[in-house]
Motif scaffolding. Structure first.
Motif, short mmCIF file in Angstrom:
data_model
loop_
_atom_site.label_atom_id
_atom_site.label_comp_id
_atom_site.label_asym_id
_atom_site.label_seq_id
_atom_site.Cartn_x
_atom_site.Cartn_y
_atom_site.Cartn_z
N CYS A 1 36.80 14.55 36.10
CA CYS A 1 37.90 13.59 36.32
C CYS A 1 39.30 14.19 36.22
O CYS A 1 40.25 13.56 36.67
CB CYS A 1 37.78 12.44 35.33
SG CYS A 1 36.38 11.33 35.62
N TYR A 2 39.45 15.35 35.60
CA TYR A 2 40.79 15.84 35.31
C TYR A 2 41.67 16.00 36.56
O TYR A 2 42.81 15.53 36.59
CB TYR A 2 40.73 17.18 34.56
CG TYR A 2 40.45 17.00 33.08
CD1 TYR A 2 41.08 16.01 32.34
CD2 TYR A 2 39.54 17.83 32.42
CE1 TYR A 2 40.81 15.83 30.99
CE2 TYR A 2 39.28 17.67 31.06
CZ TYR A 2 39.92 16.67 30.36
OH TYR A 2 39.67 16.50 29.03
N LEU A 3 41.17 16.64 37.60
CA LEU A 3 41.98 16.83 38.80
C LEU A 3 42.30 15.50 39.49
O LEU A 3 43.47 15.21 39.77
CB LEU A 3 41.29 17.79 39.77
CG LEU A 3 41.56 19.28 39.55
CD1 LEU A 3 40.84 20.10 40.58
CD2 LEU A 3 43.05 19.57 39.58
N PRO A 4 41.30 14.66 39.77
CA PRO A 4 41.63 13.36 40.37
C PRO A 4 42.49 12.50 39.46
O PRO A 4 43.28 11.67 39.92
CB PRO A 4 40.26 12.71 40.64
CG PRO A 4 39.28 13.48 39.84
CD PRO A 4 39.83 14.86 39.72
N SER A 5 42.37 12.70 38.13
CA SER A 5 43.22 11.97 37.20
C SER A 5 44.68 12.34 37.42
O SER A 5 45.56 11.47 37.43
CB SER A 5 42.81 12.28 35.76
OG SER A 5 43.74 11.75 34.84
N GLY A 6 44.95 13.63 37.60
CA GLY A 6 46.32 14.06 37.87
C GLY A 6 46.84 13.52 39.19
O GLY A 6 48.00 13.10 39.29
N TRP A 7 45.97 13.51 40.19
CA TRP A 7 46.36 12.97 41.50
C TRP A 7 46.70 11.48 41.38
O TRP A 7 47.70 11.01 41.92
CB TRP A 7 45.22 13.19 42.49
CG TRP A 7 45.50 12.66 43.86
CD1 TRP A 7 46.20 13.27 44.86
CD2 TRP A 7 45.07 11.39 44.38
NE1 TRP A 7 46.23 12.47 45.97
CE2 TRP A 7 45.55 11.30 45.71
CE3 TRP A 7 44.33 10.33 43.86
CZ2 TRP A 7 45.32 10.20 46.52
CZ3 TRP A 7 44.10 9.23 44.66
CH2 TRP A 7 44.59 9.17 45.97
N LEU A 8 45.86 10.74 40.66
CA LEU A 8 46.12 9.31 40.47
C LEU A 8 47.42 9.07 39.72
O LEU A 8 48.17 8.14 40.04
CB LEU A 8 44.96 8.66 39.71
CG LEU A 8 43.66 8.41 40.47
CD1 LEU A 8 42.58 7.94 39.52
CD2 LEU A 8 43.88 7.39 41.58
N ALA A 9 47.70 9.90 38.73
CA ALA A 9 48.92 9.73 37.94
C ALA A 9 50.17 9.94 38.78
O ALA A 9 51.23 9.37 38.47
CB ALA A 9 48.91 10.69 36.75
N ASP A 10 50.07 10.75 39.82
CA ASP A 10 51.21 10.97 40.72
C ASP A 10 51.31 9.90 41.81
O ASP A 10 52.30 9.83 42.52
CB ASP A 10 51.10 12.35 41.39
CG ASP A 10 51.36 13.48 40.42
OD1 ASP A 10 52.15 13.27 39.47
OD2 ASP A 10 50.78 14.57 40.60
#
Length: 430
Positions: free
Chosen positions: A75-84
């Motif tokens: 989840c870490y990479l998609p989490s960063g994408w979602l946060a942006d």
């Protein structure tokens, strides 16, 4: 450049109303961060009771936490994408609600076949929609010269919330067993309900009151380029990889504290309640360590304070290895509190060093995701390592090997921290 312009550049509000609003948003983030993880890591104070109530072995429990770690990694990479891309209000509300709901399911004491799905669900809620949004939100709220104190207060404040909840939980657990005469199963259920309903309540509060306009505007100004080009851009920042290394090492020191409760029960034959109270006392060190280190970091430089904390906590773990020969519960308590202060100082500072990488705000969430992908791999392999050692070695040898390895990683992290300082100084002097 005028003072007003400088304040606008670093994102520090200029009016009293804006400052109050900023601190209120920060408080909501702090409360969310302090309430969501204790339910996932209930083993910190109730590991032996969990093994008994759910009728599982420590290796099985370790496998559940490894599954949780795997979900975090996914989840870490998609989490960063979602946060942006999306509002933290919606992302964090979902996280708190899902975590609390899964907690209510966990409180039913389901079968072994169900437990992996609950832990995977927790990993999704606390990883995909929560983590990067939380870190980016705090970084955007803090001014250029406030990174240390904001992240220190974040971790210290989260620790205060966790300590309050844990104190209530352990007190409730002790009351139900020792005063009311209830079974361990009934007592543990009430503890789980306490944490689950806290998360659900905060989900409602955040949905109704979290309105960070600056963050919403930031979402609209996403850096041009697709995901691959943004990742390539982040990969070109060498300091960012050192940040990942420092967090990777520092996070393992914190993981070591999860084993303190079981260690004390096995080494000193204390009761579950006594071990619980000692570990709760350690939790009260988190506000001291996190907040204190944050202010010290802004004054004496974040990298310096972080390196000293890494070395100090590593030495504390080495003492933890030799201390059982003294047979002194008093010195053990002091050592646990000492390690607690320093590990919480590390947690309060290691995300603040990201500011030295000069990552553009528009891809800060993605940067958090990339760093987390590397830095939090201990969530996967440390539970497996602990389980492996428990199965292949006996007695205190398990803890000697486990704590010894983590202490070495702490020293490595201190070296990486000093290297990062040199690189930042060189860039600024160029």
């Amino acid at each position: 450049m005028s003072n007003a312009t400088i304040e606008n550049v670093v994102g520090t509000p200029t009016s009293k109303k804006e400052r109050i609003s900023r601190y209120f948003q920060f408080l909501l983030l702090l409360l969310a961060g302090g309430a969501i993880y204790p339910l996932l890591y209930l083993r910190q104070n109730f590991e032996v009771s969990i093994l008994e109530v759910f009728n599982i072995t420590i290796s099985e429990l370790g496998s559940y936490y490894s599954a949780l770690g795997v979900m975090y990694m996914v989840c870490y990479l998609p989490s960063g994408w979602l946060a942006d891309k999306f509002s933290p209000r919606l992302l964090i509300t979902f996280s708190m609600a899902a975590t609390g709901g899964l907690g209510l399911w966990f409180a039913t004491i389901p079968s072994k076949a169900v437990l992996p799905y609950i832990f995977l669900g927790w990993g999704l809620a606390a990883g995909l929609t929560f983590w990067a949004s939380l870190i980016k939100g705090v970084k955007m709220l803090a001014g250029k010269n406030e990174q240390g104190r904001f992240f220190g207060i974040l971790d210290g404040g989260r620790g205060l919330v966790e300590a309050v909840l844990a104190t209530i939980a352990v007190g409730l657990f002790a009351y139900m067993i020792e005063t009311s005469g209830d079974s361990t199963t009934v007592a543990l259920k009430q503890v789980i309900h306490l944490y689950a309903y806290t998360c659900l309540t905060l989900a409602v509060v955040i949905f109704l009151f979290f309105k960070n306009k600056n963050e919403v505007e930031e979402v609209k100004n996403v850096r041009k380029g697709n995901l691959l080009s943004n990742l390539k851009f982040l990969a070109s920042i060498p300091e960012m990889w050192l940040v990942a290394g420092v967090i990777f090492c520092g996070y393992q020191l914190f993981w070591a504290t999860y084993s303190f409760s079981a260690y004390m029960q096995q080494s000193y034959e204390v009761t579950a309640v006594t071990a619980g109270f000692i570990t709760v006392a350690k939790l009260w060190m988190r506000p001291i360590g996190g907040i204190g280190a944050g202010f010290l970091g802004d004054r004496y430089r974040i990298e310096n304070v972080l390196a000293v904390s890494l070395v100090g906590s590593s030495c504390g773990l080495l003492l933890m290895i030799v201390l059982p020969g003294m047979q002194s519960i008093f010195f053990l308590l002091l050592l646990v509190l000492f390690i607690g202060v320093l590990t919480y100082a590390i947690r309060g500072l290691y995300w603040a060093i990201l500011d030295g990488c000069e990552v553009p705000p528009q891809v800060t969430g993605l940067a958090v995701g990339v760093i987390s992908l590397i830095a939090y791999t201990p969530d996967i392999f440390l539970p497996m390592l602990n389980g492996y050692l428990a199965e292949n070695y006996k007695g205190l040898t398990v803890y000697h090997l486990y704590f010894g390895y983590i202490a070495v990683m702490g020293f490595v992290g201190a070296v990486a921290c000093m290297k990062l300082k040199q690189m930042i100084d060189a860039k600024q002097g160029a």
